[in-house]
Enzyme design. Structure first.
Site, PDB file in Angstrom:
ATOM      1  N   HIS A 147      37.544  38.006  44.635  1.00 53.67           N
ATOM      2  CA  HIS A 147      36.144  37.590  44.603  1.00 53.67           C
ATOM      3  C   HIS A 147      35.359  38.515  45.528  1.00 53.67           C
ATOM      4  CE1 HIS A 147      37.548  34.106  42.567  1.00 53.67           C
ATOM      5  NE2 HIS A 147      38.068  33.529  43.628  1.00 53.67           N
ATOM      6  N   CYS A 156      45.358  37.325  38.013  1.00 52.85           N
ATOM      7  CA  CYS A 156      45.804  36.108  37.322  1.00 52.85           C
ATOM      8  C   CYS A 156      47.221  36.228  36.784  1.00 52.85           C
ATOM      9  CB  CYS A 156      44.830  35.728  36.201  1.00 52.85           C
ATOM     10  SG  CYS A 156      43.148  35.466  36.789  1.00 52.85           S
ATOM     11  N   SER A 183      37.287  34.461  35.152  1.00 57.10           N
ATOM     12  CA  SER A 183      38.533  33.781  35.502  1.00 57.10           C
ATOM     13  C   SER A 183      38.226  32.343  35.909  1.00 57.10           C
ATOM     14  CB  SER A 183      39.239  34.504  36.647  1.00 57.10           C
ATOM     15  OG  SER A 183      39.519  35.848  36.297  1.00 57.10           O
ATOM     16  N   ILE A 184      39.181  31.458  35.675  1.00 63.98           N
ATOM     17  CA  ILE A 184      39.015  30.035  35.969  1.00 63.98           C
ATOM     18  C   ILE A 184      40.234  29.534  36.725  1.00 63.98           C
ATOM     19  CG2 ILE A 184      38.769  27.715  34.987  1.00 63.98           C
ATOM     20  CD1 ILE A 184      37.448  29.042  32.544  1.00 63.98           C
TER      21      ILE A 184
END
Length: 222
Positions: free
Chosen positions: A82, A173, A142-143
């Site tokens: 992030h 991920c 992305s989650i």
């Protein structure tokens, strides 16, 4: 009568630790008082790597080489990055109002992102067996979520603009050879994270009824 208000907040730039503390505080408040509004926090982080609860942390590639701080956190999923240029969305939503269906919740987030990207004439999609949003074979969002007593935290990271090179220090991920992309890279348009957040603040409240069961809606933006 239980309040079914949905509130959105744009917080600007916030470091990861402070954002996590704010989420924890908001979740605790909702547990104490279920009538408190569901909230989506929109913000941008200083550069940081995070990884979820998975025992296999090979996606960090060891981790000692990382150029930015690393946080192990209580969401699901593997390592991600992030930083500036990325819109973070942290829904604090009581899923007991939404059928306690985590699968439906994840699909709701994906749909919200897909509709956001359609505003820029980008044809985004899901990929079978993978959580997140893609432009063809390039990942743009992305989650990773966490749930406590059916109240959600964490959420999504949408690449709006900025440097994508830090993703190259990890296996994002846990997906080998994945190509990360952004709205600006795909469209060539100038777009800031704040502008993206403003669009999301208008879009999300009108989509929450797809998640809720029989809720009457009001909206507030701060």
């Amino acid at each position: 009568m239980m309040d079914h208000l949905l509130q959105t907040r744009w917080l600007g730039r916030l470091n990861y630790a402070d954002a996590l503390a704010l989420q924890e505080e908001t979740v605790a408040q909702k547990r104490r008082d279920p009538t408190i509004a569901d909230t989506i926090l929109f913000l941008e982080h200083d550069a940081v790597y995070t990884i979820g609860r998975a025992p296999d942390q090979a996606s960090l590639r060891g981790g000692s080489h990382l150029p930015h701080p690393l946080f192990q956190t209580n969401r699901g999923g593997q390592a991600t990055y992030h930083g500036p240029g990325q819109l973070m969305g942290y829904p604090i939503i009581d899923l007991s109002r939404c059928g306690q269906d985590l699968h439906k919740y994840l699909r709701w987030i994906e749909d919200l992102l897909i509709e956001f990207l359609a505003e820029f004439e980008l044809s985004a999609r899901r990929r079978t067996g993978l959580t997140g949003v893609w432009i063809e074979d390039r990942k743009i969002a992305s989650i990773g979520v966490g749930v406590r007593h059916w109240i959600t935290m964490h959420g999504f990271a949408l690449n709006v603009c900025g440097d994508l090179a830090p993703f190259g220090q990890i296996t994002p991920c846990g997906l080998a050879n994945v190509t990360m992309t952004s709205v600006v890279r795909e469209t060539g348009q100038n777009l800031t994270v704040a502008e993206g957040a403003h669009i999301m603040q208008k879009l999300a409240p009108h989509r929450i009824n797809r998640l809720r069961i029989g809720a009457e809606l009001q909206t507030i933006s701060i």
